[in-house]
Design an enzyme around this catalytic site. Sequence first.
Site, PDB file in Angstrom:
ATOM      1  N   HIS A   8       5.661   3.406  -0.380  1.00  0.00           N
ATOM      2  CA  HIS A   8       5.279   2.649  -1.578  1.00  0.00           C
ATOM      3  C   HIS A   8       4.926   3.617  -2.695  1.00  0.00           C
ATOM      4  O   HIS A   8       4.413   4.700  -2.444  1.00  0.00           O
ATOM      5  CB  HIS A   8       4.074   1.765  -1.222  1.00  0.00           C
ATOM      6  CG  HIS A   8       3.772   0.658  -2.181  1.00  0.00           C
ATOM      7  ND1 HIS A   8       3.098   0.862  -3.351  1.00  0.00           N
ATOM      8  CD2 HIS A   8       4.056  -0.670  -2.139  1.00  0.00           C
ATOM      9  CE1 HIS A   8       2.956  -0.298  -3.997  1.00  0.00           C
ATOM     10  NE2 HIS A   8       3.549  -1.251  -3.276  1.00  0.00           N
ATOM     11  N   GLU A  63      -5.878 -10.780  -2.970  1.00  0.00           N
ATOM     12  CA  GLU A  63      -4.853 -11.839  -2.980  1.00  0.00           C
ATOM     13  C   GLU A  63      -5.356 -13.187  -2.484  1.00  0.00           C
ATOM     14  O   GLU A  63      -4.906 -14.232  -2.951  1.00  0.00           O
ATOM     15  CB  GLU A  63      -3.636 -11.388  -2.165  1.00  0.00           C
ATOM     16  CG  GLU A  63      -2.829 -10.283  -2.826  1.00  0.00           C
ATOM     17  CD  GLU A  63      -3.394  -8.886  -2.633  1.00  0.00           C
ATOM     18  OE1 GLU A  63      -4.346  -8.719  -1.833  1.00  0.00           O
ATOM     19  OE2 GLU A  63      -2.905  -7.954  -3.288  1.00  0.00           O
ATOM     20  N   HIS A  66       1.037  -0.536   2.295  1.00  0.00           N
ATOM     21  CA  HIS A  66       0.577  -0.504   0.906  1.00  0.00           C
ATOM     22  C   HIS A  66      -0.726  -1.246   0.664  1.00  0.00           C
ATOM     23  O   HIS A  66      -1.325  -1.098  -0.393  1.00  0.00           O
ATOM     24  CB  HIS A  66       1.641  -1.082  -0.035  1.00  0.00           C
ATOM     25  CG  HIS A  66       1.774  -2.572   0.040  1.00  0.00           C
ATOM     26  ND1 HIS A  66       0.936  -3.429  -0.634  1.00  0.00           N
ATOM     27  CD2 HIS A  66       2.633  -3.351   0.727  1.00  0.00           C
ATOM     28  CE1 HIS A  66       1.289  -4.681  -0.368  1.00  0.00           C
ATOM     29  NE2 HIS A  66       2.308  -4.666   0.457  1.00  0.00           N
TER      30      HIS A  66
HETATM   31  C1  UD1 Z   1       0.444  -5.541  -5.674  1.00  0.00           C
HETATM   32  C2  UD1 Z   1      -0.115  -6.933  -5.355  1.00  0.00           C
HETATM   33  C3  UD1 Z   1       0.028  -7.226  -3.874  1.00  0.00           C
HETATM   34  C4  UD1 Z   1       1.445  -7.009  -3.391  1.00  0.00           C
HETATM   35  C5  UD1 Z   1       1.889  -5.611  -3.758  1.00  0.00           C
HETATM   36  C6  UD1 Z   1       3.341  -5.442  -3.376  1.00  0.00           C
HETATM   37  C7  UD1 Z   1      -1.999  -7.457  -6.823  1.00  0.00           C
HETATM   38  C8  UD1 Z   1      -3.451  -7.549  -6.976  1.00  0.00           C
HETATM   39  N1  UD1 Z   1      -1.547  -6.998  -5.644  1.00  0.00           N
HETATM   40  O1  UD1 Z   1      -0.429  -4.607  -5.043  1.00  0.00           O
HETATM   41  O2  UD1 Z   1      -0.322  -8.578  -3.637  1.00  0.00           O
HETATM   42  O3  UD1 Z   1       1.462  -7.150  -1.993  1.00  0.00           O
HETATM   43  O4  UD1 Z   1       1.760  -5.416  -5.176  1.00  0.00           O
HETATM   44  O5  UD1 Z   1       3.745  -4.113  -3.360  1.00  0.00           O
HETATM   45  O6  UD1 Z   1      -1.279  -7.795  -7.733  1.00  0.00           O
HETATM   46  N2  UD1 Z   1       3.084   1.827  -8.714  1.00  0.00           N
HETATM   47  C9  UD1 Z   1       4.022   2.712  -9.192  1.00  0.00           C
HETATM   48  N3  UD1 Z   1       5.351   2.329  -9.240  1.00  0.00           N
HETATM   49  C10 UD1 Z   1       5.771   1.107  -8.834  1.00  0.00           C
HETATM   50  C11 UD1 Z   1       4.796   0.223  -8.337  1.00  0.00           C
HETATM   51  C12 UD1 Z   1       3.463   0.592  -8.279  1.00  0.00           C
HETATM   52  O7  UD1 Z   1       3.695   3.827  -9.568  1.00  0.00           O
HETATM   53  O8  UD1 Z   1       6.978   0.808  -8.885  1.00  0.00           O
HETATM   54  C13 UD1 Z   1       1.650   2.201  -8.702  1.00  0.00           C
HETATM   55  C14 UD1 Z   1       0.850   1.537  -9.834  1.00  0.00           C
HETATM   56  O9  UD1 Z   1       0.827   2.302 -10.994  1.00  0.00           O
HETATM   57  C15 UD1 Z   1      -0.525   1.422  -9.236  1.00  0.00           C
HETATM   58  C16 UD1 Z   1      -0.277   1.358  -7.733  1.00  0.00           C
HETATM   59  O10 UD1 Z   1       1.068   1.714  -7.517  1.00  0.00           O
HETATM   60  O11 UD1 Z   1      -1.266   2.587  -9.496  1.00  0.00           O
HETATM   61  C17 UD1 Z   1      -0.590   0.017  -7.173  1.00  0.00           C
HETATM   62  O12 UD1 Z   1       0.189  -0.981  -7.820  1.00  0.00           O
HETATM   63  P1  UD1 Z   1      -0.478  -2.407  -8.181  1.00  0.00           P
HETATM   64  O13 UD1 Z   1       0.579  -3.281  -8.714  1.00  0.00           O
HETATM   65  O14 UD1 Z   1      -1.687  -2.175  -9.014  1.00  0.00           O
HETATM   66  O15 UD1 Z   1      -1.044  -3.039  -6.843  1.00  0.00           O
HETATM   67  P2  UD1 Z   1      -0.471  -3.077  -5.387  1.00  0.00           P
HETATM   68  O16 UD1 Z   1      -1.504  -2.485  -4.537  1.00  0.00           O
HETATM   69  O17 UD1 Z   1       0.912  -2.535  -5.360  1.00  0.00           O
HETATM   70  N1  UDP Z   2      11.226  -3.923   0.310  1.00  0.00           N
HETATM   71  C1  UDP Z   2      12.275  -3.248  -0.304  1.00  0.00           C
HETATM   72  N2  UDP Z   2      12.331  -1.884  -0.179  1.00  0.00           N
HETATM   73  C2  UDP Z   2      11.401  -1.175   0.506  1.00  0.00           C
HETATM   74  C3  UDP Z   2      10.329  -1.868   1.113  1.00  0.00           C
HETATM   75  C4  UDP Z   2      10.265  -3.250   0.996  1.00  0.00           C
HETATM   76  O1  UDP Z   2      13.147  -3.861  -0.927  1.00  0.00           O
HETATM   77  O2  UDP Z   2      11.518   0.058   0.570  1.00  0.00           O
HETATM   78  C5  UDP Z   2      11.133  -5.385   0.160  1.00  0.00           C
HETATM   79  C6  UDP Z   2      11.039  -6.147   1.457  1.00  0.00           C
HETATM   80  O3  UDP Z   2      12.313  -6.454   1.951  1.00  0.00           O
HETATM   81  C7  UDP Z   2      10.238  -7.379   1.082  1.00  0.00           C
HETATM   82  C8  UDP Z   2       9.373  -6.905  -0.082  1.00  0.00           C
HETATM   83  O4  UDP Z   2       9.925  -5.675  -0.517  1.00  0.00           O
HETATM   84  O5  UDP Z   2      11.075  -8.423   0.601  1.00  0.00           O
HETATM   85  C9  UDP Z   2       7.951  -6.714   0.361  1.00  0.00           C
HETATM   86  O6  UDP Z   2       7.214  -6.102  -0.646  1.00  0.00           O
HETATM   87  P1  UDP Z   2       5.802  -5.442  -0.405  1.00  0.00           P
HETATM   88  O7  UDP Z   2       5.687  -5.003   1.010  1.00  0.00           O
HETATM   89  O8  UDP Z   2       5.619  -4.417  -1.470  1.00  0.00           O
HETATM   90  O9  UDP Z   2       4.776  -6.619  -0.736  1.00  0.00           O
HETATM   91  P2  UDP Z   2       4.159  -7.833   0.099  1.00  0.00           P
HETATM   92  O10 UDP Z   2       5.273  -8.606   0.703  1.00  0.00           O
HETATM   93  O11 UDP Z   2       3.208  -7.265   1.110  1.00  0.00           O
HETATM   94  O12 UDP Z   2       3.404  -8.617  -0.932  1.00  0.00           O
END
Ligand code: UD1
Ligand code: UDP
Length: 374
Positions: free
Chosen positions: A245, A132, A213
Amino acid sequence: MYKNLVIFGTRPEAVKLFPVINALSQYPDMHTEVLVSGQHRHMLDQVLSISGIIPDYDLDLMRTRQSLDMLTARLLKAIGVVLDSAKPDRVIVQGDTATAMVGALAAYYRKIPASHVEAGLRSHDIYQPWPEEVNRKIICNIADQHFAATDRSAAALRAESIPTDRIFVTGNTVIDALHWVLKQIVQNPSLILGLAPLEARFRGRKVIGITTHRRENVGAGMVNIAAAIKAIAVRDDVACIFPVHRNPDVRAVMHDALGDLPNVAMIEPLDYPSFARLLSISHIILTDSGGVQEEASALGKPVLVLRETTERPESVATGIAKLIGTDTQRIILEISTLLDDDAAYAAMARGRYSFGDGHASQRIAEIISNARLQ
Ligand code: UD1
Ligand code: UDP
């Protein structure tokens, strides 16, 4: 008519952009469309559903465990196709995800101006948060409007020679979202009924609200965090509520380590109202999330941040948040101190920091509207 295209794909972007979309929609002489990449699916849809945002375009790109290369390549192709047909006058992205970075890049390839919401966060370590920190810098080089949440973020942008007249300190739109959802809960308490069984089960205990996460923590970090939670959860005065997550690499570790513990509730990601409720009933927040840090700080909840560095030093400076990394013994020590030492707890809780006043989105919409007329 002037057309904005708001591009996002993950849960935190959805939380921080729905108030901006709503604010932009108040301008009858601008048309605002929404493109979601579907980088997240379930967790994105939870926010779309509660906020009532209906995307105009949904790329549905999420695949389990897709690599950053694959995700980035697919995003670039698919967003480009939409830009070529939608032909927006301006693209708006938020934060630092792959979707945000590629959304800005695809706009740049077409010479479409881009606005960056939550600009200027910097840890000055390109591997924390990874990827990020670099995503933010790429977007920064492309955007012509930089919406910084705080003065500190604005100063970081100026230090990178971004012209002052392109930097706007607006506050963080997460505070707008939080105010909105808290109001929704007051108006319709049934929104948080899903959490009621856990509240009843753990009544009288100090709740520790947990989220994890971050990619840098996947692997050893997650194992260490799980071990610390397991150790703390033997106490009969605590309850850990942990919406896990959807990342399978996070789930595997947490379910293995914490699956059957009586004082730990491992649950599915909560919808936004229920998560806001979890923050409100928590005594301590343990998290590696950016957005959760901001929300918890605004609510006056002590936050132990499971990271080595932060690009949000404001809440650490006031004392409401503490960077504790992912060493198991350190996590246990920091949680125990807050549970057992009332003075230490009060000192942190006093440091409440809010990243905004709840009106960031209106400011952003107004700036976008005014710039269009110049
Ligand atoms: C992404 C963002 C990160 C943010 C985070 C919030 C990038 C590089 N990183 O990271 O900045 O803080 O999201 O959560 O974009 N998955 C599911 N179902 C979902 C969501 C995710 O199965 O609803 C799985 C995806 O298939 C993947 C893994 O979770 O295998 C990670 O998701 P991904 O969006 O690739 O990156 P994050 O680590 O979540
Ligand atoms: N959040 C949510 N449900 C959950 C956990 C987090 O709605 O079970 C919301 C939280 O209030 C915040 C956002 O998700 O607004 C944060 O997302 P995440 O931690 O995935 O990403 P980051 O902020 O680290 O990029």
